[in-house]
Design an enzyme around this catalytic site. Sequence first.
Site, PDB file in Angstrom:
ATOM      1  N   ASP A  61      -5.394  -5.910  -1.980  1.00 38.25           N
ATOM      2  CA  ASP A  61      -5.463  -4.558  -1.426  1.00 38.25           C
ATOM      3  C   ASP A  61      -5.448  -4.549   0.097  1.00 38.25           C
ATOM      4  O   ASP A  61      -6.453  -4.817   0.744  1.00 38.25           O
ATOM      5  CB  ASP A  61      -6.741  -3.876  -1.933  1.00 38.25           C
ATOM      6  CG  ASP A  61      -6.776  -2.401  -1.600  1.00 38.25           C
ATOM      7  OD1 ASP A  61      -5.771  -1.875  -1.076  1.00 38.25           O
ATOM      8  OD2 ASP A  61      -7.806  -1.766  -1.872  1.00 38.25           O
ATOM      9  N   ASP A 266       0.539  -0.259   1.820  1.00 38.15           N
ATOM     10  CA  ASP A 266      -0.651  -0.475   1.004  1.00 38.15           C
ATOM     11  C   ASP A 266      -0.282  -1.163  -0.307  1.00 38.15           C
ATOM     12  O   ASP A 266       0.369  -0.571  -1.166  1.00 38.15           O
ATOM     13  CB  ASP A 266      -1.331   0.869   0.738  1.00 38.15           C
ATOM     14  CG  ASP A 266      -2.585   0.745  -0.105  1.00 38.15           C
ATOM     15  OD1 ASP A 266      -3.098  -0.375  -0.260  1.00 38.15           O
ATOM     16  OD2 ASP A 266      -3.057   1.781  -0.617  1.00 38.15           O
TER      17      ASP A 266
END
Length: 394
Positions: A61, A266
């Site tokens: 992440d 992301d």
Amino acid sequence: FSNYSAAVHRDTHRLAFLARAPTTNTTTTPALQALVENGAGAYHMSVSIGTPPLTFPAILDTGSDLVWTQCAPCTQCFPQPTPLYEPAGSSTFSKLPCASPLCQSMPSPFRACNASGCAYDYRYVVGFTAGRLATETLTVGGATFREVTFGCSTANGGHMDNASGIVGLGRSPLSLVSQLGIGRFSYCLRSDSEAGASPILFGSLASVTGDDVQSTPFVRNPAVPVRRAPYYYVNLTGVTVGATDLPVAPSTFGFTRAGAGGVIVDSGTTFTYFAEAGYVMLKQAFLSQTAGRLTRVSGAPFDFDLCFEAGGDLDVGAVPVPGLVLRFAGGAEYAVPRLSYFDAVDEQGRVACLLVLPTRGVSVIGNVMQMDLHVLYDLDGGVLSFAPADCASV
């Protein structure tokens, strides 16, 4: 295909968190290589924690900072594929004092000091993680690091893609890359889950080379101090659909005075989300260029917005949709592969959708749009670089 709708739900919850959470060490780093497995809507890397070590899958992440896993005793936990980590069973577990700089680096709305030490409670519209910060021995890619600060979460809710935690690779002090002093890292996310694991490289091993490399600088959110903005912002300056350049203005994907907006890269969000003004342009261009060629159908059953009949042809590449090119500051261009922005969303291949959705918060380039790219985050140089790649050869 059935995973697409679940991924949209997970993204929706995540976007609410990203919108609410509006810091970086640059030193030499150990050279590491690890492998990342395909999940349903995210990519998982294997991490070991504690003494003796417990190995678990964690979501890769770049849109968050905290490294965390579920801990026993757990008052509210989601099902996970591995046993719960038990602090009492590890000889290297230690609570993090409230006076610690890493405790103090956590945003104050999420942080509290109590009898258990440095407690945190990350809450968003749907979903949360709460627990206490601690230090532990962590093993990544065969290398072991002592006294790494992590989140020992005892109450959690949300969509976790069958992982047991998260490895935050954002820019704030709590992230794994900041704690280990990593100045650069790269990954190549495979689109084919059956082709094997994807590589992630840290330190001197992280490099993107060749004639096709595109680079764009990271940008700062002018309204938010660097230490409180963990995201990798880039400047999306243009979008082309087919032969049409959309009328993108600096304000389309730019920051507001309050620090909202912007575009982030992301790995933890599945799909790509455009600010509403940009999405309206994109959608209109696709509609006008497919008029008379494709039949529009409702995307509501699949949680998508712009969908068409695909004729039951599982070779969705044969569906006549326009190309998509993203342009970034510094001259970088990304001709997005067809299946990274348009794909069948049902098992029969009868419905195909645009894999870009609108958002009222920060715009996000998610992991589907990053598939089969070698992406380099050069923190020291302040640059994002990328190039199409066969991930097996990276």
